[in-house]
Design a protein around this motif. Structure first.
Motif, PDB file in Angstrom:
ATOM      1  N   ASP A 133      21.597  15.917 -10.600  1.00 52.47           N
ATOM      2  CA  ASP A 133      21.787  14.834 -11.568  1.00 52.47           C
ATOM      3  C   ASP A 133      23.268  14.524 -11.764  1.00 52.47           C
ATOM      4  OD1 ASP A 133      19.081  14.553 -11.940  1.00 52.47           O
ATOM      5  OD2 ASP A 133      19.010  15.770 -13.763  1.00 52.47           O
ATOM      6  N   GLY A 134      24.110  15.564 -11.683  1.00 55.15           N
ATOM      7  CA  GLY A 134      25.542  15.338 -11.781  1.00 55.15           C
ATOM      8  C   GLY A 134      26.074  14.501 -10.633  1.00 55.15           C
ATOM      9  N   PHE A 135      25.594  14.799  -9.427  1.00 49.42           N
ATOM     10  CA  PHE A 135      25.999  13.980  -8.280  1.00 49.42           C
ATOM     11  C   PHE A 135      25.528  12.531  -8.451  1.00 49.42           C
ATOM     12  CE2 PHE A 135      25.794  18.053  -5.569  1.00 49.42           C
ATOM     13  CZ  PHE A 135      27.143  18.295  -5.779  1.00 49.42           C
ATOM     14  N   GLN A 136      24.299  12.375  -8.927  1.00 48.12           N
ATOM     15  CA  GLN A 136      23.731  11.035  -9.049  1.00 48.12           C
ATOM     16  C   GLN A 136      24.333  10.231 -10.202  1.00 48.12           C
ATOM     17  OE1 GLN A 136      21.151   9.577  -6.908  1.00 48.12           O
ATOM     18  NE2 GLN A 136      22.121  11.240  -5.755  1.00 48.12           N
ATOM     19  N   SER A 137      24.977  10.909 -11.139  1.00 42.07           N
ATOM     20  CA  SER A 137      25.554  10.197 -12.284  1.00 42.07           C
ATOM     21  C   SER A 137      26.874   9.514 -11.962  1.00 42.07           C
ATOM     22  CB  SER A 137      25.761  11.170 -13.450  1.00 42.07           C
ATOM     23  OG  SER A 137      26.761  12.131 -13.135  1.00 42.07           O
ATOM     24  N   THR A 138      27.387   9.725 -10.756  1.00 43.08           N
ATOM     25  CA  THR A 138      28.625   9.070 -10.350  1.00 43.08           C
ATOM     26  C   THR A 138      28.445   7.550 -10.378  1.00 43.08           C
ATOM     27  OG1 THR A 138      29.124  10.932  -8.889  1.00 43.08           O
ATOM     28  CG2 THR A 138      30.365   8.901  -8.538  1.00 43.08           C
ATOM     29  N   LYS A 139      29.391   6.875 -10.965  1.00 42.30           N
ATOM     30  CA  LYS A 139      29.292   5.418 -11.088  1.00 42.30           C
ATOM     31  C   LYS A 139      29.360   4.750  -9.724  1.00 42.30           C
ATOM     32  CE  LYS A 139      31.197   5.133 -15.758  1.00 42.30           C
ATOM     33  NZ  LYS A 139      32.254   4.552 -16.610  1.00 42.30           N
ATOM     34  N   ARG A 140      28.416   3.852  -9.513  1.00 46.80           N
ATOM     35  CA  ARG A 140      28.360   3.137  -8.232  1.00 46.80           C
ATOM     36  C   ARG A 140      29.618   2.317  -7.993  1.00 46.80           C
ATOM     37  NH1 ARG A 140      26.831   3.557  -3.194  1.00 46.80           N
ATOM     38  NH2 ARG A 140      26.621   1.518  -2.189  1.00 46.80           N
ATOM     39  N   GLU A 141      30.206   1.788  -9.070  1.00 45.47           N
ATOM     40  CA  GLU A 141      31.414   0.969  -8.927  1.00 45.47           C
ATOM     41  C   GLU A 141      32.572   1.790  -8.364  1.00 45.47           C
ATOM     42  OE1 GLU A 141      29.642   1.285 -11.617  1.00 45.47           O
ATOM     43  OE2 GLU A 141      28.831  -0.698 -12.099  1.00 45.47           O
ATOM     44  N   MET A 142      32.649   3.059  -8.760  1.00 44.36           N
ATOM     45  CA  MET A 142      33.709   3.926  -8.256  1.00 44.36           C
ATOM     46  C   MET A 142      33.514   4.213  -6.777  1.00 44.36           C
ATOM     47  SD  MET A 142      35.732   4.424 -10.793  1.00 44.36           S
ATOM     48  CE  MET A 142      36.703   5.786 -10.201  1.00 44.36           C
ATOM     49  N   GLU A 143      32.256   4.422  -6.376  1.00 44.72           N
ATOM     50  CA  GLU A 143      31.979   4.639  -4.957  1.00 44.72           C
ATOM     51  C   GLU A 143      32.349   3.408  -4.140  1.00 44.72           C
ATOM     52  OE1 GLU A 143      28.284   6.504  -3.782  1.00 44.72           O
ATOM     53  OE2 GLU A 143      27.879   7.047  -5.862  1.00 44.72           O
ATOM     54  N   GLU A 144      31.995   2.230  -4.630  1.00 41.36           N
ATOM     55  CA  GLU A 144      32.314   0.991  -3.915  1.00 41.36           C
ATOM     56  C   GLU A 144      33.817   0.787  -3.830  1.00 41.36           C
ATOM     57  OE1 GLU A 144      30.197  -1.897  -6.138  1.00 41.36           O
ATOM     58  OE2 GLU A 144      28.267  -1.500  -5.161  1.00 41.36           O
TER      59      GLU A 144
END
Length: 244
Positions: A133-144
């Motif tokens: 869940d911690g990995f999945q909570s990363t904001k998609r905008e930051m990944e992009e």
């Protein structure tokens, strides 16, 4: 120091309530008083602290260490690949039935590994799911944003997802510590020749209520101490958590 007053007040109120209830029941083999439990701890301090506590803690730490490695590996694998998540997630959930715990005694006898496997069975699940869940909570905008700078998947994982999951990891560890101690005690109840769970079971057969409660109180104190130590390590490792 004011932050310690509420838990201390609650602790003493619980002790007073326990003492009053035990005196009202007046059956020490069912519910001993806190004073009787403390006296029993002192009387049996040598076998409890020199023999049974080390046996239980060795099971706890070995099982918890295996659970951390296994839980992190499963969480990373599920985060990296959706197909792996779909395959492993139902198996991880299905593994949580403790009904198979007696089989460990059948397969491994009264050795340490039957107790270790019970501990692993009970603790790797919360570590796996919480870290995932911690990995999945990363904001998609930051990944992009990182992808726009030509960052690789490994860069995103190491520099974004991993730091983001660290608070979840420490929360999982603090959750798993009491569960691992319970798992070790359950394994000793199922079959052992030493350990606080074994000692408590032996006292139960003798109708010694204080003897049954003494290792339980000792395990609770040890669990609180270890969780406090992990909390200190957490504040040092991730000082930014209060900003989240």
């Amino acid at each position: 120091m004011r932050k310690f007053f509420p838990p201390l007040i609650l602790f003493f109120l619980l002790l007073i309530g326990w003492q009053a209830l035990a005196l009202g029941i007046n059956a020490a083999y069912i519910l001993p008083t806190p004073i009787q439990v403390i006296q029993k701890l002192w009387e049996l301090r040598e076998p409890l602290f020199m023999v049974h506590l080390p046996a239980t803690m060795s099971v706890t730490f070995i099982g918890l260490g295996i659970s951390i490695v296994l839980g992190l590996a499963l969480a990373i694998a599920m985060d990296m690949h959706e197909g792996i998540r779909r395959t492993l997630y139902p198996l991880v959930i299905a593994s949580q039935t403790t009904a198979i715990a007696p089989l460990f005694v059948l397969w491994f006898g009264y050795s340490i590994w039957s107790k270790v496997l019970v501990t692993v069975l009970m603790t790797f699940f919360p570590i796996t799911i919480t870290v995932y869940d911690g990995f999945q909570s990363t904001k998609r905008e930051m990944e992009e944003l990182m992808l726009s700078f030509n960052a690789s998947k490994m860069d995103i994982f190491m520099k974004l997802k991993l730091p983001n999951a660290l608070p979840y990891f420490f929360s999982a560890i603090k959750m798993a510590i009491p569960i691992s101690i319970i798992g070790a005690a359950i394994g000793e109840w199922l079959g052992a020749q030493s350990g606080l769970g074994y000692f408590s079971k032996r006292m139960l057969t003798q109708l010694d209520g204080a003897g049954v409660f003494a290792p339980i109180v000792l395990l609770s104190a040890v669990a609180m101490l270890i969780v406090a130590i992990v909390g200190i390590i957490e504040r040092i490792a991730i000082p930014w958590r209060k900003e989240l």
